[in-house]
Design a protein around this motif. Structure first.
Motif, PDB file in Angstrom:
ATOM      1  N   THR A 123      35.235  36.212   3.684  1.00  0.00           N
ATOM      2  CA  THR A 123      35.407  36.062   2.245  1.00  0.00           C
ATOM      3  C   THR A 123      36.610  35.179   1.945  1.00  0.00           C
ATOM      4  N   LEU A 124      36.374  34.128   1.208  1.00  0.00           N
ATOM      5  CA  LEU A 124      37.412  33.232   0.730  1.00  0.00           C
ATOM      6  C   LEU A 124      37.890  33.742  -0.623  1.00  0.00           C
ATOM      7  N   LEU A 125      39.193  33.727  -0.852  1.00  0.00           N
ATOM      8  CA  LEU A 125      39.759  34.180  -2.119  1.00  0.00           C
ATOM      9  C   LEU A 125      40.432  33.023  -2.848  1.00  0.00           C
ATOM     10  N   ILE A 126      40.221  32.963  -4.139  1.00  0.00           N
ATOM     11  CA  ILE A 126      40.975  32.087  -5.023  1.00  0.00           C
ATOM     12  C   ILE A 126      41.490  32.979  -6.141  1.00  0.00           C
ATOM     13  N   GLU A 127      42.806  33.051  -6.273  1.00  0.00           N
ATOM     14  CA  GLU A 127      43.402  33.965  -7.246  1.00  0.00           C
ATOM     15  C   GLU A 127      44.378  33.229  -8.153  1.00  0.00           C
ATOM     16  N   HIS A 128      44.403  33.658  -9.391  1.00  0.00           N
ATOM     17  CA  HIS A 128      45.364  33.176 -10.393  1.00  0.00           C
ATOM     18  C   HIS A 128      45.254  31.674 -10.671  1.00  0.00           C
ATOM     19  N   LEU A 129      44.051  31.136 -10.580  1.00  0.00           N
ATOM     20  CA  LEU A 129      43.825  29.742 -10.935  1.00  0.00           C
ATOM     21  C   LEU A 129      43.951  29.614 -12.450  1.00  0.00           C
ATOM     22  N   LYS A 130      44.791  28.698 -12.906  1.00  0.00           N
ATOM     23  CA  LYS A 130      44.975  28.457 -14.337  1.00  0.00           C
ATOM     24  C   LYS A 130      44.278  27.162 -14.712  1.00  0.00           C
ATOM     25  N   VAL A 131      43.412  27.261 -15.719  1.00  0.00           N
ATOM     26  CA  VAL A 131      42.678  26.100 -16.205  1.00  0.00           C
ATOM     27  C   VAL A 131      42.879  26.021 -17.716  1.00  0.00           C
ATOM     28  N   GLU A 132      43.216  24.850 -18.211  1.00  0.00           N
ATOM     29  CA  GLU A 132      43.319  24.619 -19.648  1.00  0.00           C
ATOM     30  C   GLU A 132      41.977  24.073 -20.112  1.00  0.00           C
ATOM     31  N   ALA A 133      41.259  24.878 -20.914  1.00  0.00           N
ATOM     32  CA  ALA A 133      39.900  24.505 -21.301  1.00  0.00           C
ATOM     33  C   ALA A 133      39.577  24.987 -22.705  1.00  0.00           C
ATOM     34  N   ILE A 193      36.473  22.744 -17.790  1.00  0.00           N
ATOM     35  CA  ILE A 193      37.012  21.712 -18.677  1.00  0.00           C
ATOM     36  C   ILE A 193      35.899  20.906 -19.336  1.00  0.00           C
ATOM     37  N   ASN A 194      34.915  20.494 -18.571  1.00  0.00           N
ATOM     38  CA  ASN A 194      33.888  19.577 -19.072  1.00  0.00           C
ATOM     39  C   ASN A 194      32.853  20.219 -19.986  1.00  0.00           C
ATOM     40  N   GLU A 195      32.531  21.478 -19.760  1.00  0.00           N
ATOM     41  CA  GLU A 195      31.412  22.088 -20.489  1.00  0.00           C
ATOM     42  C   GLU A 195      31.770  22.629 -21.867  1.00  0.00           C
ATOM     43  N   ARG A 196      33.034  22.979 -22.100  1.00  0.00           N
ATOM     44  CA  ARG A 196      33.478  23.457 -23.421  1.00  0.00           C
ATOM     45  C   ARG A 196      32.603  24.607 -23.939  1.00  0.00           C
ATOM     46  N   PHE A 197      32.589  25.681 -23.214  1.00  0.00           N
ATOM     47  CA  PHE A 197      31.747  26.845 -23.511  1.00  0.00           C
ATOM     48  C   PHE A 197      32.175  27.555 -24.787  1.00  0.00           C
ATOM     49  N   GLY A 198      31.216  28.212 -25.424  1.00  0.00           N
ATOM     50  CA  GLY A 198      31.514  29.049 -26.579  1.00  0.00           C
ATOM     51  C   GLY A 198      31.996  30.419 -26.163  1.00  0.00           C
ATOM     52  N   LEU A 199      31.379  30.978 -25.140  1.00  0.00           N
ATOM     53  CA  LEU A 199      31.706  32.332 -24.703  1.00  0.00           C
ATOM     54  C   LEU A 199      32.113  32.352 -23.236  1.00  0.00           C
ATOM     55  N   LEU A 200      33.031  33.250 -22.892  1.00  0.00           N
ATOM     56  CA  LEU A 200      33.393  33.444 -21.494  1.00  0.00           C
ATOM     57  C   LEU A 200      32.172  33.832 -20.669  1.00  0.00           C
ATOM     58  N   GLU A 201      31.302  34.623 -21.251  1.00  0.00           N
ATOM     59  CA  GLU A 201      30.102  35.069 -20.550  1.00  0.00           C
ATOM     60  C   GLU A 201      29.219  33.884 -20.152  1.00  0.00           C
ATOM     61  N   GLU A 202      29.068  32.927 -21.078  1.00  0.00           N
ATOM     62  CA  GLU A 202      28.282  31.726 -20.779  1.00  0.00           C
ATOM     63  C   GLU A 202      28.928  30.921 -19.646  1.00  0.00           C
ATOM     64  N   ALA A 203      30.234  30.813 -19.690  1.00  0.00           N
ATOM     65  CA  ALA A 203      30.957  30.089 -18.638  1.00  0.00           C
ATOM     66  C   ALA A 203      30.754  30.757 -17.287  1.00  0.00           C
ATOM     67  N   LEU A 204      30.822  32.059 -17.259  1.00  0.00           N
ATOM     68  CA  LEU A 204      30.690  32.815 -16.016  1.00  0.00           C
ATOM     69  C   LEU A 204      29.306  32.641 -15.396  1.00  0.00           C
ATOM     70  N   VAL A 205      28.267  32.769 -16.187  1.00  0.00           N
ATOM     71  CA  VAL A 205      26.902  32.597 -15.687  1.00  0.00           C
ATOM     72  C   VAL A 205      26.692  31.166 -15.185  1.00  0.00           C
ATOM     73  N   SER A 206      27.181  30.202 -15.933  1.00  0.00           N
ATOM     74  CA  SER A 206      27.035  28.809 -15.537  1.00  0.00           C
ATOM     75  C   SER A 206      27.798  28.500 -14.254  1.00  0.00           C
ATOM     76  N   LEU A 207      29.002  29.034 -14.117  1.00  0.00           N
ATOM     77  CA  LEU A 207      29.780  28.838 -12.895  1.00  0.00           C
ATOM     78  C   LEU A 207      29.055  29.394 -11.674  1.00  0.00           C
ATOM     79  N   HIS A 208      28.484  30.581 -11.798  1.00  0.00           N
ATOM     80  CA  HIS A 208      27.737  31.165 -10.685  1.00  0.00           C
ATOM     81  C   HIS A 208      26.604  30.234 -10.251  1.00  0.00           C
ATOM     82  N   ARG A 209      25.873  29.702 -11.214  1.00  0.00           N
ATOM     83  CA  ARG A 209      24.757  28.805 -10.902  1.00  0.00           C
ATOM     84  C   ARG A 209      25.256  27.539 -10.196  1.00  0.00           C
ATOM     85  N   GLU A 210      26.288  26.936 -10.723  1.00  0.00           N
ATOM     86  CA  GLU A 210      26.833  25.707 -10.139  1.00  0.00           C
ATOM     87  C   GLU A 210      27.379  25.939  -8.728  1.00  0.00           C
TER      88      GLU A 210
END
Length: 107
Positions: free
Chosen positions: A2-12, A56-73
């Motif tokens: 298992t690879l971990l990525i923690e505390h990544l900060k993104v301005e979006a 950054i690029n997708e400019r999501f309306g909801l965190l939930e939408e971002a999460l589902v899209s990230l999983h797919r990508e």
């Protein structure tokens, strides 16, 4: 493995309120990425960049939408993934706590 990525900060831009559609805000990302280790490795820089650029690029309306899209990508870009656990948080929304969403998927 298992690879971990923690505390990544993104301005979006993520949000449905008018002010959230105009100004980027900090999004905190935590994730774990499972794969079968057989002498190969999972490129954590590429995963981090995919997450950052997608938010950054997708400019999501909801965190939930971002999460589902990230999983797919992530699964489309890294076929070797067997499980992905992601959490997205907005640290600046409330003064006394962090708010966010989490999603785990087994492939």
């Amino acid at each position: 493995m298992t690879l971990l990525i923690e505390h990544l900060k993104v301005e979006a831009i993520i949000g449905i309120l008018p002010e959230e559609r105009e100004k980027a805000q900090t999004i905190l990302v935590d994730g774990s990425f499972s794969y079968v280790f057989a002498g190969n490795y999972l490129d954590y820089v590429a995963i981090k960049e995919l997450i950052t650029q997608h938010l950054i690029n997708e400019r999501f309306g909801l965190l939930e939408e971002a999460l589902v899209s990230l999983h797919r990508e992530l699964k489309e870009s890294f076929e070797e993934l067997t499980e992905v656990n992601l959490t997205l948080k907005k640290p600046d929304i409330l003064r006394d706590c962090l708010v966010g969403v989490s999603l785990s998927k087994h492939y």
